[in-house]
Structures are given as C-alpha cells and as structure tokens.
Write a protein that holds these residues in place. Structure first.
Motif, mmCIF file in Angstrom:
data_model
loop_
_atom_site.group_PDB
_atom_site.id
_atom_site.type_symbol
_atom_site.label_atom_id
_atom_site.label_comp_id
_atom_site.label_asym_id
_atom_site.label_seq_id
_atom_site.Cartn_x
_atom_site.Cartn_y
_atom_site.Cartn_z
ATOM 1 N N ALA A 198 -15.975 11.824 9.805
ATOM 2 C CA ALA A 198 -16.226 10.539 10.461
ATOM 3 C C ALA A 198 -16.028 9.360 9.517
ATOM 4 C CB ALA A 198 -17.646 10.515 11.030
ATOM 5 N N LEU A 199 -16.349 9.535 8.235
ATOM 6 C CA LEU A 199 -16.251 8.426 7.293
ATOM 7 C C LEU A 199 -14.807 8.013 7.022
ATOM 8 C CD1 LEU A 199 -19.070 9.358 4.741
ATOM 9 C CD2 LEU A 199 -19.094 7.549 6.456
ATOM 10 N N GLY A 200 -13.857 8.891 7.328
ATOM 11 C CA GLY A 200 -12.454 8.538 7.129
ATOM 12 C C GLY A 200 -11.753 8.123 8.409
ATOM 13 N N ALA A 201 -12.502 8.006 9.498
ATOM 14 C CA ALA A 201 -11.920 7.703 10.801
ATOM 15 C C ALA A 201 -11.661 6.209 10.961
ATOM 16 C CB ALA A 201 -12.849 8.187 11.914
ATOM 17 N N ARG A 202 -10.965 5.865 12.033
ATOM 18 C CA ARG A 202 -10.705 4.470 12.372
ATOM 19 C C ARG A 202 -11.256 4.177 13.754
ATOM 20 N NH1 ARG A 202 -4.350 3.458 10.610
ATOM 21 N NH2 ARG A 202 -4.561 4.094 8.423
ATOM 22 N N GLY A 203 -11.572 2.909 13.993
ATOM 23 C CA GLY A 203 -12.021 2.524 15.328
ATOM 24 C C GLY A 203 -12.985 1.367 15.303
ATOM 25 N N GLY A 204 -13.444 0.986 16.488
ATOM 26 C CA GLY A 204 -14.360 -0.134 16.617
ATOM 27 C C GLY A 204 -14.499 -0.533 18.071
ATOM 28 N N PRO A 205 -15.039 -1.729 18.314
ATOM 29 C CA PRO A 205 -15.306 -2.153 19.693
ATOM 30 C C PRO A 205 -14.046 -2.539 20.452
ATOM 31 C CG PRO A 205 -15.910 -3.884 18.160
ATOM 32 C CD PRO A 205 -15.561 -2.690 17.327
ATOM 33 N N GLU A 206 -14.080 -2.294 21.739
ATOM 34 C CA GLU A 206 -12.987 -2.663 22.639
ATOM 35 C C GLU A 206 -13.570 -3.477 23.787
ATOM 36 O OE1 GLU A 206 -9.633 -0.374 25.394
ATOM 37 O OE2 GLU A 206 -11.608 0.527 25.105
ATOM 38 N N ARG A 263 -16.960 1.186 22.329
ATOM 39 C CA ARG A 263 -16.342 1.614 21.082
ATOM 40 C C ARG A 263 -15.359 2.766 21.300
ATOM 41 N NH1 ARG A 263 -19.838 -2.263 20.521
ATOM 42 N NH2 ARG A 263 -20.109 -3.009 18.385
ATOM 43 N N ARG A 264 -14.257 2.706 20.565
ATOM 44 C CA ARG A 264 -13.284 3.790 20.525
ATOM 45 C C ARG A 264 -12.989 4.132 19.066
ATOM 46 N NH1 ARG A 264 -10.548 5.425 24.971
ATOM 47 N NH2 ARG A 264 -10.829 4.192 26.885
ATOM 48 N N LEU A 269 -31.935 2.760 12.222
ATOM 49 C CA LEU A 269 -30.596 3.316 12.088
ATOM 50 C C LEU A 269 -30.218 3.881 13.448
ATOM 51 C CD1 LEU A 269 -30.961 5.250 8.701
ATOM 52 C CD2 LEU A 269 -30.005 2.958 9.053
ATOM 53 N N PHE A 270 -28.921 3.971 13.731
ATOM 54 C CA PHE A 270 -28.544 4.478 15.047
ATOM 55 C C PHE A 270 -27.171 5.144 15.012
ATOM 56 C CE2 PHE A 270 -26.975 0.135 14.772
ATOM 57 C CZ PHE A 270 -25.721 0.185 15.347
ATOM 58 N N ASP A 271 -26.947 6.010 15.987
ATOM 59 C CA ASP A 271 -25.659 6.643 16.211
ATOM 60 C C ASP A 271 -25.083 6.123 17.520
ATOM 61 O OD1 ASP A 271 -25.490 8.456 13.947
ATOM 62 O OD2 ASP A 271 -27.132 9.570 14.884
ATOM 63 N N VAL A 272 -23.794 6.390 17.733
ATOM 64 C CA VAL A 272 -23.111 5.992 18.963
ATOM 65 C C VAL A 272 -22.909 7.237 19.824
ATOM 66 C CG1 VAL A 272 -21.075 4.878 19.956
ATOM 67 C CG2 VAL A 272 -21.901 4.188 17.692
ATOM 68 N N PRO A 273 -23.344 7.222 21.091
ATOM 69 C CA PRO A 273 -23.075 8.363 21.963
ATOM 70 C C PRO A 273 -21.598 8.343 22.386
ATOM 71 C CG PRO A 273 -24.217 6.655 23.197
ATOM 72 C CD PRO A 273 -24.144 6.184 21.768
ATOM 73 N N VAL A 274 -20.876 9.405 22.112
ATOM 74 C CA VAL A 274 -19.438 9.447 22.412
ATOM 75 C C VAL A 274 -19.077 10.794 23.039
ATOM 76 C CG1 VAL A 274 -18.879 7.893 20.482
ATOM 77 C CG2 VAL A 274 -18.797 10.377 20.148
ATOM 78 N N ARG A 275 -17.830 10.889 23.457
ATOM 79 C CA ARG A 275 -17.226 12.153 23.873
ATOM 80 C C ARG A 275 -15.783 12.168 23.378
ATOM 81 N NH1 ARG A 275 -13.524 10.949 27.659
ATOM 82 N NH2 ARG A 275 -13.908 9.219 29.111
ATOM 83 N N VAL A 290 -14.425 8.210 22.635
ATOM 84 C CA VAL A 290 -14.793 7.017 23.366
ATOM 85 C C VAL A 290 -16.301 6.985 23.591
ATOM 86 C CG1 VAL A 290 -14.400 8.114 25.629
ATOM 87 C CG2 VAL A 290 -14.300 5.614 25.430
ATOM 88 N N GLU A 291 -16.867 5.800 23.479
ATOM 89 C CA GLU A 291 -18.314 5.642 23.653
ATOM 90 C C GLU A 291 -18.730 5.920 25.090
ATOM 91 O OE1 GLU A 291 -21.822 2.251 22.916
ATOM 92 O OE2 GLU A 291 -19.697 1.737 22.685
ATOM 93 N N ILE A 292 -19.869 6.577 25.245
ATOM 94 C CA ILE A 292 -20.470 6.825 26.548
ATOM 95 C C ILE A 292 -21.486 5.721 26.806
ATOM 96 C CG2 ILE A 292 -21.819 8.403 27.975
ATOM 97 C CD1 ILE A 292 -20.819 10.671 26.149
ATOM 98 N N LEU A 293 -21.221 4.875 27.785
ATOM 99 C CA LEU A 293 -22.146 3.787 28.103
ATOM 100 C C LEU A 293 -23.189 4.274 29.104
ATOM 101 C CD1 LEU A 293 -19.679 0.774 28.435
ATOM 102 C CD2 LEU A 293 -21.131 1.368 26.494
ATOM 103 N N PRO A 294 -24.434 3.820 28.965
ATOM 104 C CA PRO A 294 -25.480 4.247 29.905
ATOM 105 C C PRO A 294 -25.287 3.627 31.286
ATOM 106 C CG PRO A 294 -26.324 2.589 28.383
ATOM 107 C CD PRO A 294 -24.943 2.938 27.916
#
Length: 206
Positions: free
Chosen positions: A13-21, A45-46, A172-178, A202-206
């Motif tokens: 994960a630390l070498g990945a790319r991405g951010g908000p869309e 987020r993607r 601290l927090f994590d992002v829920p994704v799939r 891709v982020e899973i939005l509630p």
C-alpha cells in the motif's frame, strides 16, 4: 457481499498511487463562458495498488488477498499513506471539531475537515483505528464515559455534552475499499520479480 475488517498489506500500500475523485459537469456555452455543477456531494477515493508491487513475494501476498476477497465481492481496509490521521502527526483530543453539545444529543460522527474558513469540506470517518481515538468536551479530554463504533465511526456518550460545549476528537483511520476488478493481470519479469500494472481499488461510501 461482506466487509472484512482486515487491512491490505501495508508494504504494498505504501508504494501505491491514488487519492480523491470528484464528479463535475462542465458545460461550455456559445459565448465561451462555463457553467459547472458538482454531481457528487462527497469525494470518493481511488487507488492503484499495482505500483506497490516490487517483488514476486509482494505479488503472492496480493494474490492471496485478492482471492480471499473474491475479487470485487468483499470490502476491506486500506491505509492511505498520505491521509490517515486527524492531523499531520500523532492524534490529540483537540484535532477535529465533530459537533456541539445541546444537552440531549449523545451520538457524534467522527469527521475530518479539509480546507480553511472559505468553503471547507467535512469528511465523515467511518473506520477509525482501534485504540487510536481520543475525545474531549469543552477542551477537556475524557478517558471514560464514551465509546466509539469501529464500523461506523460514531462516538457515543453516556452523558450528553452540555449545551454549547465543543466536542472534539483525534484519531487514526483507514479507508473502506474494494477491488475494482475481478481479474489480476500478473507478469513475471524475472526470477524474483513480478508486476501487476493495474490493481484498482475504489472507496466504499456508506
């Protein structure tokens, strides 16, 4: 489908790319002027985890993780290397204002504010890291009398905060994704090398 409360391998994960869309419609009028409309009230987020795969061992870990999630079927936790704390360092109980007491309300959603006073964006935080949340009321940190739901990020008080008392929190927090694919395209580049050019999340939005 289900949500698995397990974090994607941090080394990858630390070498990945991405951010908000965001999703914005832009219409150019006959005069050349523009009209813009935001279709989403929230950002999403993607990420591309493929950039974090550096070796055959990394790829084997990701492959096992992908299969256990059944591709796009089950969600999981993702650590955003840039944005995973209520501030730029260790969380404090005064980092983020999450509400104001009215003497009745006992539940407050963890959130993080982006921007200053002009038009800040308030992002709901739904997956706080266990044991990282700190809470204060009227500037005084509380060590008891409250709980936090790790699956929703809702802070519950046993006694309602007093009228006008600022409720603040740090976390601290994590992002829920799939996974956003049902296929891994893996290339073995050398004896101990492997690449997967695209592993979209891709982020899973509630």
């Amino acid at each position: 489908m289900a949500f698995h409360p397990i974090r994607f391998p941090l080394d990858v994960a630390l070498g990945a790319r991405g951010g908000p869309e965001r999703r914005t419609d832009v219409v150019t009028l006959a005069s050349g002027a523009e009209e813009r409309n935001s279709r989403w009230a929230r950002s999403r987020r993607r990420y591309n985890a493929g950039y974090g795969v550096k070796s055959r061992a990394d790829m084997q870990v990701v492959l096992a993780f992908f299969e256990e999630r059944r591709g796009r079927l089950h969600g999981f936790l993702w650590r955003d290397g840039l944005d995973h704390s209520s501030n730029s360092g260790a969380p404090t109980a005064l980092d983020q204002v999450i509400g104001s007491g009215d003497g009745v309300r006992t539940s407050f959603q963890l959130s993080k504010r982006y921007g200053a006073s002009f038009d800040p964006y308030q992002r709901a935080i739904t997956r706080p890291v266990a044991g990282s949340v700190r809470v204060a009321v009227a500037g005084v940190e509380l060590t008891s009398g409250w709980t936090v739901d790790g699956a929703t990020g809702v802070v519950g008080f046993s006694t309602p905060p007093a009228l006008g008392a600022a409720v603040t929190a740090g976390f601290l927090f994590d992002v829920p994704v799939r996974f956003d694919t049902d296929r891994l395209d893996i290339e073995l580049t050398s004896f101990d090398g492997a690449e997967a050019p695209s592993i979209p999340l891709v982020e899973i939005l509630p």
